[in-house]
Motif scaffolding. Structure first.
Motif, PDB file in Angstrom:
ATOM      1  N   LEU A   1       0.980  -1.280   0.020  1.00  0.00           N
ATOM      2  CA  LEU A   1       0.098  -0.071  -0.001  1.00  0.00           C
ATOM      3  C   LEU A   1       0.728   1.290   0.137  1.00  0.00           C
ATOM      4  N   PRO A   2       1.829   1.426   0.766  1.00  0.00           N
ATOM      5  CA  PRO A   2       2.467   2.888   0.654  1.00  0.00           C
ATOM      6  C   PRO A   2       3.324   3.011  -0.375  1.00  0.00           C
ATOM      7  N   PHE A   3       3.750   1.732  -1.194  1.00  0.00           N
ATOM      8  CA  PHE A   3       4.636   2.016  -2.325  1.00  0.00           C
ATOM      9  C   PHE A   3       3.677   2.598  -3.428  1.00  0.00           C
ATOM     10  N   ALA A   4       2.109   1.743  -3.481  1.00  0.00           N
ATOM     11  CA  ALA A   4       1.223   2.169  -4.623  1.00  0.00           C
ATOM     12  C   ALA A   4       0.712   3.620  -4.224  1.00  0.00           C
ATOM     13  N   GLU A   5       0.569   4.307  -2.944  1.00  0.00           N
ATOM     14  CA  GLU A   5       0.097   5.530  -2.552  1.00  0.00           C
ATOM     15  C   GLU A   5       1.078   6.372  -3.164  1.00  0.00           C
ATOM     16  N   PHE A   6       2.332   6.089  -2.998  1.00  0.00           N
ATOM     17  CA  PHE A   6       3.579   6.815  -3.119  1.00  0.00           C
ATOM     18  C   PHE A   6       3.552   7.158  -4.812  1.00  0.00           C
ATOM     19  N   ILE A   7       3.650   5.904  -5.473  1.00  0.00           N
ATOM     20  CA  ILE A   7       3.778   5.990  -6.895  1.00  0.00           C
ATOM     21  C   ILE A   7       2.564   6.777  -7.604  1.00  0.00           C
ATOM     22  N   VAL A   8       1.234   6.499  -7.323  1.00  0.00           N
ATOM     23  CA  VAL A   8       0.122   7.078  -7.510  1.00  0.00           C
ATOM     24  C   VAL A   8      -0.053   8.797  -7.501  1.00  0.00           C
ATOM     25  N   GLY A   9       0.431   8.813  -6.311  1.00  0.00           N
ATOM     26  CA  GLY A   9       0.616  10.082  -6.033  1.00  0.00           C
ATOM     27  C   GLY A   9       1.481  11.025  -6.675  1.00  0.00           C
ATOM     28  N   ILE A  10       2.514  10.304  -6.999  1.00  0.00           N
ATOM     29  CA  ILE A  10       3.656  11.174  -7.891  1.00  0.00           C
ATOM     30  C   ILE A  10       3.050  11.199  -9.372  1.00  0.00           C
ATOM     31  N   LEU A  11       2.455  10.265  -9.689  1.00  0.00           N
ATOM     32  CA  LEU A  11       1.868  10.349 -11.127  1.00  0.00           C
ATOM     33  C   LEU A  11       0.626  11.569 -11.210  1.00  0.00           C
ATOM     34  N   ILE A  12      -0.064  11.448 -10.293  1.00  0.00           N
ATOM     35  CA  ILE A  12      -1.336  12.344 -10.341  1.00  0.00           C
ATOM     36  C   ILE A  12      -0.941  13.908  -9.994  1.00  0.00           C
ATOM     37  N   THR A  13       0.401  13.980  -8.854  1.00  0.00           N
ATOM     38  CA  THR A  13       0.661  15.325  -8.824  1.00  0.00           C
ATOM     39  C   THR A  13       1.390  15.938 -10.100  1.00  0.00           C
ATOM     40  N   LEU A  14       2.050  15.130 -10.806  1.00  0.00           N
ATOM     41  CA  LEU A  14       2.676  15.554 -12.028  1.00  0.00           C
ATOM     42  C   LEU A  14       1.726  15.684 -13.173  1.00  0.00           C
ATOM     43  N   GLY A  15       0.820  14.697 -12.863  1.00  0.00           N
ATOM     44  CA  GLY A  15      -0.362  14.897 -14.180  1.00  0.00           C
ATOM     45  C   GLY A  15       0.392  14.031 -15.458  1.00  0.00           C
ATOM     46  N   LEU A  16       0.800  12.763 -14.914  1.00  0.00           N
ATOM     47  CA  LEU A  16       1.580  11.853 -16.011  1.00  0.00           C
ATOM     48  C   LEU A  16       0.836  10.558 -16.056  1.00  0.00           C
ATOM     49  N   PHE A  17       0.247  10.066 -17.000  1.00  0.00           N
ATOM     50  CA  PHE A  17      -0.391   8.925 -17.321  1.00  0.00           C
ATOM     51  C   PHE A  17      -1.698   8.859 -16.225  1.00  0.00           C
ATOM     52  N   THR A  18      -2.332  10.148 -16.327  1.00  0.00           N
ATOM     53  CA  THR A  18      -3.242  10.750 -15.360  1.00  0.00           C
ATOM     54  C   THR A  18      -4.518   9.604 -15.506  1.00  0.00           C
ATOM     55  N   ARG A  19      -5.137   9.415 -16.700  1.00  0.00           N
ATOM     56  CA  ARG A  19      -6.129   8.504 -16.917  1.00  0.00           C
ATOM     57  C   ARG A  19      -5.995   7.020 -16.172  1.00  0.00           C
ATOM     58  N   TRP A  20      -4.706   6.520 -16.266  1.00  0.00           N
ATOM     59  CA  TRP A  20      -4.285   5.171 -15.500  1.00  0.00           C
ATOM     60  C   TRP A  20      -4.056   5.627 -14.097  1.00  0.00           C
ATOM     61  N   ALA A  21      -3.361   6.448 -13.761  1.00  0.00           N
ATOM     62  CA  ALA A  21      -2.982   6.787 -12.252  1.00  0.00           C
ATOM     63  C   ALA A  21      -4.378   7.112 -11.278  1.00  0.00           C
ATOM     64  N   LEU A  22      -5.356   7.711 -12.301  1.00  0.00           N
ATOM     65  CA  LEU A  22      -6.750   7.954 -11.281  1.00  0.00           C
ATOM     66  C   LEU A  22      -7.348   6.642 -11.426  1.00  0.00           C
ATOM     67  N   THR A  23      -7.479   5.752 -12.213  1.00  0.00           N
ATOM     68  CA  THR A  23      -8.040   4.556 -12.276  1.00  0.00           C
ATOM     69  C   THR A  23      -7.531   3.700 -11.343  1.00  0.00           C
ATOM     70  N   LEU A  24      -6.120   3.229 -11.249  1.00  0.00           N
ATOM     71  CA  LEU A  24      -5.558   2.618 -10.355  1.00  0.00           C
ATOM     72  C   LEU A  24      -5.832   3.172  -8.775  1.00  0.00           C
ATOM     73  N   GLY A  25      -5.778   4.508  -8.621  1.00  0.00           N
ATOM     74  CA  GLY A  25      -6.330   5.212  -7.314  1.00  0.00           C
ATOM     75  C   GLY A  25      -7.467   4.992  -6.937  1.00  0.00           C
ATOM     76  N   GLY A  26      -8.274   4.863  -7.923  1.00  0.00           N
ATOM     77  CA  GLY A  26      -9.803   4.480  -7.579  1.00  0.00           C
ATOM     78  C   GLY A  26     -10.182   3.114  -7.061  1.00  0.00           C
ATOM     79  N   LEU A  27      -9.339   2.289  -7.828  1.00  0.00           N
ATOM     80  CA  LEU A  27      -9.397   0.822  -7.497  1.00  0.00           C
ATOM     81  C   LEU A  27      -8.603   0.497  -5.896  1.00  0.00           C
ATOM     82  N   LEU A  28      -7.660   1.173  -5.769  1.00  0.00           N
ATOM     83  CA  LEU A  28      -7.163   1.213  -4.482  1.00  0.00           C
ATOM     84  C   LEU A  28      -7.733   1.726  -3.531  1.00  0.00           C
ATOM     85  N   ILE A  29      -8.644   2.696  -3.751  1.00  0.00           N
ATOM     86  CA  ILE A  29      -9.783   3.091  -2.600  1.00  0.00           C
ATOM     87  C   ILE A  29     -11.004   2.250  -2.471  1.00  0.00           C
ATOM     88  N   THR A  30     -11.222   1.570  -3.623  1.00  0.00           N
ATOM     89  CA  THR A  30     -12.083   0.526  -3.603  1.00  0.00           C
ATOM     90  C   THR A  30     -11.654  -0.825  -2.784  1.00  0.00           C
TER      91      THR A  30
END
Length: 145
Positions: A68-97
């Motif tokens: 979990l911490p690694f996933a949060e950190f990586i997804v957080g970096i991607l969303i912050t930078l706006g890189l691969f945003t569609r997939w970062a948001l999708t992964l983040g949504g699945l993580l919160i699920t």
């Protein structure tokens, strides 16, 4: 952004980047905090005990909490930078699920309510991704002619 861009278009793009940055920084700090707090092993061991009364296998819970911490950190970096945003948001949504699932098994409804706010945030950001004008994705997007 062009000089002919209307103010409402610019406002939507600014609103999106502020909302995206807020979520991204939140996740990034969540993950980093677990590294520098009790450490990943300490976090996963301490938190796993909260799931002892659920039907989830202890090994699965521990493995998820370790990743979990690694996933949060990586997804957080991607969303912050706006890189691969569609997939970062999708992964983040699945993580919160997955987090909602585990928290609901614990009958921790106040926390599920907070996690649902995150789910709504992912939904809104993904739904309005066309307003993402200030990101690495937008920077690398081919110019429309």
């Amino acid at each position: 952004m062009t000089t002919t861009e209307s103010s409402p278009d610019l406002d939507r793009k600014l609103a999106y980047v502020v909302f995206r940055l807020s979520l991204g920084v939140n996740l990034l700090i969540h993950g980093a905090g677990r590294f520098f707090g009790a450490g990943v092993e300490g976090f996963s061991s301490r938190t796993a005990s909260e799931f002892a009364a659920t039907p989830l296998p202890a090994g699965l819970v521990h493995a998820f909490l370790f990743v979990l911490p690694f996933a949060e950190f990586i997804v957080g970096i991607l969303i912050t930078l706006g890189l691969f945003t569609r997939w970062a948001l999708t992964l983040g949504g699945l993580l919160i699920t997955a987090l909602i699932f585990g928290t609901a098994l614990r009958n921790d409804w106040p926390t599920v309510g907070i996690q649902m706010i995150y789910a709504i945030t992912y939904y809104l950001l993904l739904l309005n991704r066309s307003d993402d004008g200030f990101s690495l994705d937008a920077f690398f997007r081919p110019a429309r002619g």
